[in-house]
Scaffold this active site. Structure first.
Site, short mmCIF file in Angstrom:
data_model
loop_
_atom_site.label_atom_id
_atom_site.label_comp_id
_atom_site.label_asym_id
_atom_site.label_seq_id
_atom_site.Cartn_x
_atom_site.Cartn_y
_atom_site.Cartn_z
N HIS A 98 0.86 -1.19 0.00
CA HIS A 98 0.00 0.00 0.00
C HIS A 98 0.89 1.24 0.00
O HIS A 98 1.34 1.69 1.06
CB HIS A 98 -0.90 0.02 1.23
N HIS A 108 -0.74 -6.81 -5.10
CA HIS A 108 -0.89 -8.02 -4.28
C HIS A 108 -0.29 -9.18 -5.06
O HIS A 108 -0.38 -9.25 -6.29
CB HIS A 108 -2.37 -8.29 -4.01
N ASN A 110 0.68 -13.66 -4.45
CA ASN A 110 0.61 -14.82 -3.57
C ASN A 110 1.05 -16.05 -4.36
O ASN A 110 0.63 -16.24 -5.50
CB ASN A 110 -0.83 -14.99 -3.07
N VAL A 111 1.92 -16.84 -3.77
CA VAL A 111 2.27 -18.16 -4.32
C VAL A 111 2.22 -19.16 -3.17
O VAL A 111 2.76 -18.90 -2.10
CB VAL A 111 3.65 -18.16 -5.02
N ARG A 112 1.56 -20.28 -3.40
CA ARG A 112 1.32 -21.19 -2.29
C ARG A 112 1.19 -22.63 -2.78
O ARG A 112 0.94 -22.89 -3.96
CB ARG A 112 0.04 -20.79 -1.56
N HIS A 147 0.56 -6.29 -16.97
CA HIS A 147 -0.05 -7.43 -17.65
C HIS A 147 0.95 -8.11 -18.60
O HIS A 147 0.92 -9.34 -18.74
CB HIS A 147 -1.29 -7.00 -18.41
N HIS A 177 -20.97 -7.82 -4.34
CA HIS A 177 -21.90 -6.94 -3.64
C HIS A 177 -21.77 -5.49 -4.11
O HIS A 177 -22.64 -4.67 -3.82
CB HIS A 177 -21.68 -7.03 -2.12
N GLY A 261 -5.22 -19.74 12.16
CA GLY A 261 -3.98 -19.09 11.77
C GLY A 261 -3.65 -17.90 12.65
O GLY A 261 -4.44 -17.49 13.52
#
Length: 302
Positions: A98, A108, A110-112, A147, A177, A261
C-alpha cells in the site's frame, strides 16, 4: 511421475520472500520488521515481514507461513469432499503493498502450495497464486507493463495459461456486492496439479520470480508524483474496496482464520487508513471517473 518435494517448495518460498523484501527496501529506504513466529501448538510457523510508515510504502507486508493440521478446514474441502478428515500442510508467500502516494498503485501477490496426506500415504498436492494490480489513478502504460510481465511469466509453459489465468483473476477479484472489479487484474490460479509436481512448481516459481519486475518499475515511477488532499481522499475511499474483498471474499483470509492461523499475519494485508462514504459516485469527466470507466473494466491489455 515427478517426485513430490515440499521441502524444495519451502526453500524457494523463503528465498522469494527475502528477495522481495530486499528489493522493496532499496526503493523505500527503510527496513522491514522481520517477525519470526511459531504456532503455540507446534503445528508450524512463519516469518512476517512488515513495513509501516515507510518513505514510499505506507504499509507493506510480505508473509511466509508453513502450517499443518490433523483435519482439513472446511474451506479447503469444498471442491474435494473426499479429502475431508485428512491431515494437511500449507505453505506460501503472500504480500500486499500500500504505497503512500495515490498515483502509485497497490499490488498483491501470492504463491502457495497445499498438500493433503491421505491415510494410505498418498500425497495430494495443488499449487495456487498470482499477482494483481489495484490503481487509484490509472496510467495505461503502467497497466500494460504489469499485464505484459504476467504474460511473460507464463509464456515458457503453455500459451493457453495466460488468457485462462487472466480471466480467472478478473472473475476472482470481483466484488459481487458492489458489482465491480477490485482493480485492473493480473493473473490468478488455483488447484493446479497437472501435469505433474515439477511443472506446477516451475509455474509457481516463474510467477513469484516475475513479481518485482512487474511492480517495482511502477512504484519507482509514481512514488514522487505530486498530489493533494483530493487524490489522497480518493485513495482512502478506494482502499475500502480492498478491505471489503479481503474480509468478505478472499479464500486465503477465510482459510487462515478457519485453520486457527495467526491473525496478525493474516491481516497484515489491510491498509492502515481507509474511508467509506454513503452512495458516493465520482463526477463525470474527472480522473476518478476514468478509473471506473477505463481501468476497472476487464479487458485485454496485451
Amino acid at each position: 511421475m515427478s517426485n513430490v518435494d515440499p521441502s524444495a517448495v519451502k526453500q524457494y518460498l523463503l528465498g522469494l520472500q527475502d528477495r522481495i523484501v530486499t528489493g522493496l527496501e532499496k526503493i523505500d529506504g527503510k527496513q522491514f520488521l522481520r517477525d519470526k513466529w511459531e504456532r503455540p501448538d507446534g503445528t508450524g510457523g512463519g516469518i512476517s515481514c512488515i513495513l509501516e510508515e515507510g518513505n514510499v510504502l505506507e504499509r507493506g507486508g510480505v508473509a511466509f507461513s508453513h502450517v499443518t493440521g490433523d483435519k482439513m478446514p472446511v474451506s479447503a474441502t469444498q471442491h474435494r469432499p473426499e479429502l475431508a478428515g485428512c491431515s494437511w500442510e500449507a505453505m506460501g508467500v503472500s504480500l500486499v503493498m500500500h504505497p503512500r502516494n495515490p498515483y502509485a498503485p497497490t499490488s498483491h501477490a501470492n504463491v502457495r502450495m497445499f498438500m493433503a496426506h491421505k491415510p494410505d500415504g498418498e500425497k495430494v498436492f495443488w499449487f495456487g497464486g498470482g499477482m494483481d494490480l489495484t490503481p487509484y489513478y490509472g496510467f495505461e502504460e503502467d497497466v500494460k507493463h504489469f499485464h505484459r510481465t504476467c504474460k511473460d511469466a507464463l509464456a515458457p509453459f503453455d500459451p493457453s495459461l495466460h488468457p485462462r489465468f487472466k480471466k480467472w483473476c478478473d472473475e476472482y477479484f470481483f466484488l459481487k456486492h458492489r458489482n465491480e472489479p477490485r482493480g485492473s487484474g493480473g493473473i490468478f490460479f488455483d488447484d493446479l496439479s497437472e501435469p505433474d509436481f515439477d511443472t506446477c512448481f516451475a509455474i509457481q516459481q516463474s510467477v513469484g520470480d516475475h513479481y518485482l519486475s512487474a511492480y517495482l518499475p511502477l512504484l519507482e515511477k509514481r512514488k514522487d508524483t505530486p498530489f493533494g488532499e483530493r487524490e489522497r481522499d480518493f485513495q482512502l475511499y478506494r482502499r475500502g474496496r480492498y478491505v471489503e474483498f479481503n474480509l468478505v471474499i478472499d479464500r486465503g483470509t477465510i482459510f487462515g482464520l478457519q485453520s486457527n492461523g495467526r491473525t496478525e499475519s493474516i491481516l497484515l494485508s489491510m491498509p492502515p487508513l481507509v474511508k467509506w462514504r454513503y452512495d458516493w459516485h465520482p463526477e463525470k469527466g474527472t480522473p476518478e471517473a476514468e478509473l471506473y470507466e477505463k481501468y476497472l473494466v476487464p479487458k485485454d491489455w496485451v
